[in-house]
Design a protein around this motif. Structure first.
Motif, PDB file in Angstrom:
ATOM      1  N   THR A 246       0.836  -1.199   0.000  1.00 23.91           N
ATOM      2  CA  THR A 246       0.000   0.000   0.000  1.00 23.91           C
ATOM      3  C   THR A 246       0.873   1.251   0.000  1.00 23.91           C
ATOM      4  OG1 THR A 246      -0.070   0.171   2.423  1.00 23.91           O
ATOM      5  CG2 THR A 246      -1.732  -1.225   1.364  1.00 23.91           C
ATOM      6  N   PRO A 247       0.374   2.362  -0.539  1.00 27.04           N
ATOM      7  CA  PRO A 247       1.175   3.587  -0.527  1.00 27.04           C
ATOM      8  C   PRO A 247       1.606   4.001   0.885  1.00 27.04           C
ATOM      9  CG  PRO A 247      -0.657   3.827  -2.053  1.00 27.04           C
ATOM     10  CD  PRO A 247      -0.873   2.527  -1.330  1.00 27.04           C
ATOM     11  N   GLU A 248       0.701   3.900   1.876  1.00 20.04           N
ATOM     12  CA  GLU A 248       1.066   4.323   3.232  1.00 20.04           C
ATOM     13  C   GLU A 248       2.053   3.348   3.873  1.00 20.04           C
ATOM     14  OE1 GLU A 248       1.326   6.507   6.787  1.00 20.04           O
ATOM     15  OE2 GLU A 248       0.829   7.021   4.709  1.00 20.04           O
ATOM     16  N   GLY A 249       1.855   2.049   3.647  1.00 19.75           N
ATOM     17  CA  GLY A 249       2.819   1.090   4.168  1.00 19.75           C
ATOM     18  C   GLY A 249       4.194   1.307   3.567  1.00 19.75           C
ATOM     19  N   MET A 250       4.241   1.567   2.274  1.00 18.76           N
ATOM     20  CA  MET A 250       5.509   1.845   1.607  1.00 18.76           C
ATOM     21  C   MET A 250       6.141   3.127   2.142  1.00 18.76           C
ATOM     22  SD  MET A 250       4.331   0.878  -2.305  1.00 18.76           S
ATOM     23  CE  MET A 250       5.914   1.227  -3.093  1.00 18.76           C
ATOM     24  N   ARG A 251       5.317   4.163   2.295  1.00 23.97           N
ATOM     25  CA  ARG A 251       5.845   5.450   2.780  1.00 23.97           C
ATOM     26  C   ARG A 251       6.451   5.308   4.162  1.00 23.97           C
ATOM     27  NH1 ARG A 251       4.748   9.881   5.837  1.00 23.97           N
ATOM     28  NH2 ARG A 251       3.010   8.789   6.844  1.00 23.97           N
ATOM     29  N   ARG A 252       5.742   4.627   5.073  1.00 25.79           N
ATOM     30  CA  ARG A 252       6.275   4.448   6.425  1.00 25.79           C
ATOM     31  C   ARG A 252       7.576   3.651   6.405  1.00 25.79           C
ATOM     32  NH1 ARG A 252       1.011   2.840  10.202  1.00 25.79           N
ATOM     33  NH2 ARG A 252      -0.376   4.516   9.474  1.00 25.79           N
ATOM     34  N   ALA A 253       7.617   2.621   5.579  1.00 20.14           N
ATOM     35  CA  ALA A 253       8.823   1.789   5.515  1.00 20.14           C
ATOM     36  C   ALA A 253      10.007   2.593   4.994  1.00 20.14           C
ATOM     37  CB  ALA A 253       8.572   0.572   4.632  1.00 20.14           C
ATOM     38  N   VAL A 254       9.778   3.419   3.979  1.00 18.34           N
ATOM     39  CA  VAL A 254      10.851   4.242   3.421  1.00 18.34           C
ATOM     40  C   VAL A 254      11.351   5.239   4.461  1.00 18.34           C
ATOM     41  CG1 VAL A 254      11.394   6.006   1.695  1.00 18.34           C
ATOM     42  CG2 VAL A 254      10.094   3.972   1.036  1.00 18.34           C
ATOM     43  N   LEU A 255      10.432   5.952   5.087  1.00 15.45           N
ATOM     44  CA  LEU A 255      10.820   6.954   6.079  1.00 15.45           C
ATOM     45  C   LEU A 255      11.420   6.316   7.326  1.00 15.45           C
ATOM     46  CD1 LEU A 255       7.809   9.453   5.823  1.00 15.45           C
ATOM     47  CD2 LEU A 255      10.093   9.651   4.792  1.00 15.45           C
ATOM     48  N   GLY A 257      13.395   3.700   7.352  1.00 15.73           N
ATOM     49  CA  GLY A 257      14.760   3.240   7.147  1.00 15.73           C
ATOM     50  C   GLY A 257      14.916   1.925   6.413  1.00 15.73           C
ATOM     51  N   ALA A 258      13.853   1.391   5.822  1.00 15.55           N
ATOM     52  CA  ALA A 258      13.993   0.149   5.048  1.00 15.55           C
ATOM     53  C   ALA A 258      14.874   0.399   3.829  1.00 15.55           C
ATOM     54  CB  ALA A 258      12.623  -0.361   4.598  1.00 15.55           C
ATOM     55  N   GLU A 259      15.670  -0.606   3.464  1.00 14.13           N
ATOM     56  CA  GLU A 259      16.561  -0.469   2.306  1.00 14.13           C
ATOM     57  C   GLU A 259      15.917  -0.949   1.017  1.00 14.13           C
ATOM     58  OE1 GLU A 259      20.560  -1.762   2.680  1.00 14.13           O
ATOM     59  OE2 GLU A 259      20.961  -0.444   4.389  1.00 14.13           O
ATOM     60  N   THR A 260      14.981  -1.884   1.111  1.00 15.70           N
ATOM     61  CA  THR A 260      14.232  -2.294  -0.076  1.00 15.70           C
ATOM     62  C   THR A 260      12.766  -2.452   0.289  1.00 15.70           C
ATOM     63  OG1 THR A 260      14.504  -4.699   0.222  1.00 15.70           O
ATOM     64  CG2 THR A 260      16.222  -3.563  -1.007  1.00 15.70           C
ATOM     65  N   ILE A 261      11.917  -2.190  -0.685  1.00 18.46           N
ATOM     66  CA  ILE A 261      10.480  -2.406  -0.557  1.00 18.46           C
ATOM     67  C   ILE A 261      10.111  -3.593  -1.439  1.00 18.46           C
ATOM     68  CG2 ILE A 261       8.180  -1.444  -0.960  1.00 18.46           C
ATOM     69  CD1 ILE A 261       9.691  -0.082   1.323  1.00 18.46           C
ATOM     70  N   GLU A 262       9.438  -4.571  -0.849  1.00 21.59           N
ATOM     71  CA  GLU A 262       9.052  -5.782  -1.561  1.00 21.59           C
ATOM     72  C   GLU A 262       7.583  -5.704  -1.973  1.00 21.59           C
ATOM     73  OE1 GLU A 262      11.765  -7.951  -1.798  1.00 21.59           O
ATOM     74  OE2 GLU A 262      12.767  -6.335  -0.673  1.00 21.59           O
ATOM     75  N   HIS A 263       7.306  -5.960  -3.214  1.00 23.90           N
ATOM     76  CA  HIS A 263       5.976  -6.062  -3.827  1.00 23.90           C
ATOM     77  C   HIS A 263       5.501  -4.727  -4.393  1.00 23.90           C
ATOM     78  CE1 HIS A 263       6.102 -10.004  -2.123  1.00 23.90           C
ATOM     79  NE2 HIS A 263       5.989  -9.562  -0.882  1.00 23.90           N
ATOM     80  N   GLY A 264       5.072  -3.782  -3.549  1.00 21.98           N
ATOM     81  CA  GLY A 264       4.698  -2.454  -4.027  1.00 21.98           C
ATOM     82  C   GLY A 264       3.562  -2.425  -5.021  1.00 21.98           C
ATOM     83  N   ASP A 265       2.589  -3.312  -4.858  1.00 24.33           N
ATOM     84  CA  ASP A 265       1.527  -3.468  -5.855  1.00 24.33           C
ATOM     85  C   ASP A 265       0.798  -2.160  -6.168  1.00 24.33           C
ATOM     86  OD1 ASP A 265       2.299  -6.003  -5.032  1.00 24.33           O
ATOM     87  OD2 ASP A 265       0.307  -6.852  -5.299  1.00 24.33           O
ATOM     88  N   ASP A 266       0.511  -1.378  -5.143  1.00 20.06           N
ATOM     89  CA  ASP A 266      -0.268  -0.152  -5.328  1.00 20.06           C
ATOM     90  C   ASP A 266       0.594   1.104  -5.215  1.00 20.06           C
ATOM     91  OD1 ASP A 266      -2.685  -1.568  -5.666  1.00 20.06           O
ATOM     92  OD2 ASP A 266      -2.893  -1.771  -3.494  1.00 20.06           O
ATOM     93  N   GLY A 267       1.880   0.933  -5.476  1.00 16.57           N
ATOM     94  CA  GLY A 267       2.792   2.075  -5.390  1.00 16.57           C
ATOM     95  C   GLY A 267       2.384   3.210  -6.309  1.00 16.57           C
ATOM     96  N   THR A 268       2.529   4.435  -5.827  1.00 11.56           N
ATOM     97  CA  THR A 268       2.204   5.631  -6.602  1.00 11.56           C
ATOM     98  C   THR A 268       3.494   6.309  -7.046  1.00 11.56           C
ATOM     99  OG1 THR A 268       2.212   7.047  -4.642  1.00 11.56           O
ATOM    100  CG2 THR A 268       0.117   5.977  -5.225  1.00 11.56           C
ATOM    101  N   LEU A 269       3.365   7.199  -8.025  1.00 12.38           N
ATOM    102  CA  LEU A 269       4.542   7.937  -8.487  1.00 12.38           C
ATOM    103  C   LEU A 269       5.155   8.729  -7.335  1.00 12.38           C
ATOM    104  CD1 LEU A 269       6.356   8.715 -10.844  1.00 12.38           C
ATOM    105  CD2 LEU A 269       4.758  10.575 -11.380  1.00 12.38           C
TER     106      LEU A 269
END
Length: 415
Positions: A246-255, A257-269
């Motif tokens: 999800t965009p919010e799950g990805m955003r939290r993981a990036v902020l 400190g995660a080094e890679t994001i796995e899957h990212g099905d609903d990733g936004t630009l």
């Protein structure tokens, strides 16, 4: 040289003592392709990679001619599960609940060898999925030469927010094995330290997941919790990676400190641009989504794509547009081990150039995973080298015809 045979695998392994010179039709060095090149290996190290007319071949060196083949670095698989097998054989729930860690370890040994024979010389395994630290011990057996397989980077049990993972559907008086270790609040620090102490090379977290069967994914860990896990891992010289769709799950993981994001099905630009800004890589796992859709009845090639596959294509194109580093990693285990190239074929089909796909599977993954002596054929690097018939830049499918595999200077396949 001496030859040692693993009888239980019918696999002859040749350990090279002295020099071996590899003379292919072409060399893809991890960045670009060269013709009229040769590569010389001494023990487990590449000591020469360059124009053939610049190499003086030592007396007694073995020369292996691969005249119809392209030589390249061994593939680096970025998202695997050696302790899982395809869900159309046995559901994920039944694998976690009904297959013992012993059975799963035996399967893992077989799948590790299949992966190596397919040209995968390094593999990042993203969670034992209910089998504890079996992946840690499988890595140990490979490293000690007991069984053949890729170099492994393993995550151990992985970490999920309390209540946010399966198997599910049991009343609260029944305790069942879970697919990852639950933790919340300050306890996440203790959990990270325990998993690292028990042999995990990095920490995998689930930044989002469905809270109940049939529901869509929602964020799980708070940003503060992810940040605590990342800081704890980094203080130990390790890092975290995040399952996030999800965009919010990805955003939290990036902020966080995660080094890679796995899957990212609903990733936004917007999220992919944030990943680019923060230097976070993206592992899209296209092949797993494709496989699961077919397990659920989609007749690929004759029926319209399911919405989830169309969305996967769209998010991948947005990642390309944002210029984020894209990791080769198919979530193999959801589909058959040894079929790792399926992900690269889909990356090209979804819009990536073949040369960028090859870089993803070699030099880029080596950089992202902190593998400083792998991913490129150059002097001083470890001798993890494969050969494929044909030219994989013209046809990525050439990677299905691996006819030579060398890992750490040992020859596992030479056809």
């Amino acid at each position: 040289m001496k030859k040692i045979t693993f009888l239980c695998f019918c696999l002859a392994v040749v350990w090279v003592h002295g020099q071996t010179v590899l003379v292919p039709k072409a060399v893809f060095d991890g960045q670009q392709t060269h013709t009229n090149w040769s590569v010389m290996v001494s023990e487990n190290t590449i000591v020469y990679a360059g124009p053939s007319n610049g190499l003086t071949i030592p007396e007694g060196a073995e020369i292996i001619r691969l005249s119809e083949s392209t030589l390249m670095p061994g593939l680096i698989e970025g998202h695997s599960h050696l302790l899982l097998h395809p869900y159309n054989e046995t559901s994920w729930n039944d694998q976690v609940l009904k297959e013992s860690p012993v059975e799963r370890a035996i399967r893992g040994v077989v799948y590790a060898e299949k992966s190596l024979m397919a040209g995968v010389t390094t593999m990042r395994d993203l969670g034992s999925e209910g089998a504890g630290y079996t992946d840690v011990h499988l890595k140990k057996m490979i490293d000690e030469g007991i069984v053949p397989g890729p170099r492994l980077l393993v995550a151990g049990p992985a970490i999920v927010a309390t209540g946010a993972y399966g198997p599910r559907g049991f009343h609260d008086g029944v305790t069942v094995p879970l697919g990852a270790e639950p933790a919340s609040g300050d306890k996440v620090i203790e959990t990270v330290r325990r998993q690292l102490g028990n042999g995990a090379d990095f920490i995998k977290i689930y930044a989002d997941y469905s809270w109940r069967n049939g529901e869509s994914s929602q964020p799980t860990f708070l940003l503060d919790e992810i940040t605590m896990m990342s800081k704890t891992a980094k203080s130990a010289g390790r890092y975290i990676v995040a399952h996030a769709s999800t965009p919010e799950g990805m955003r939290r993981a990036v902020l966080g400190g995660a080094e890679t994001i796995e899957h990212g099905d609903d990733g936004t630009l917007e999220v992919f641009k944030l990943m680019k800004e923060k230097g976070v890589a993206f592992c899209p796992t296209l092949a797993a989504s494709d496989a699961v859709a077919q397990y659920r009845g989609w007749k690929k090639g004759t029926e319209k794509e399911p919405e989830g596959i169309t969305q996967k294509r769209a998010s991948f194109k947005l990642a390309l547009q944002a210029g984020v580093d894209i990791v080769f990693g198919g979530d193999v285990g959801v589909f058959s081990h040894g079929d790792n190239v399926r992900e690269l074929e889909m990356m090209v089909d979804y819009g990536m150039s073949t040369i960028d796909a090859l870089r993803s599977a070699t030099s880029l993954n080596a950089r992202v995973f902190h593998l400083n002596r792998l991913g490129n054929i150059k002097q001083g690097n470890l001798a993890d080298i494969i050969a494929v018939k044909g030219d994989p830049i013209k046809d990525i499918g050439a990677l299905r015809t691996v006819n030579f595999v060398m890992k750490d200077g040992a020859i596992y396949k030479n056809e």
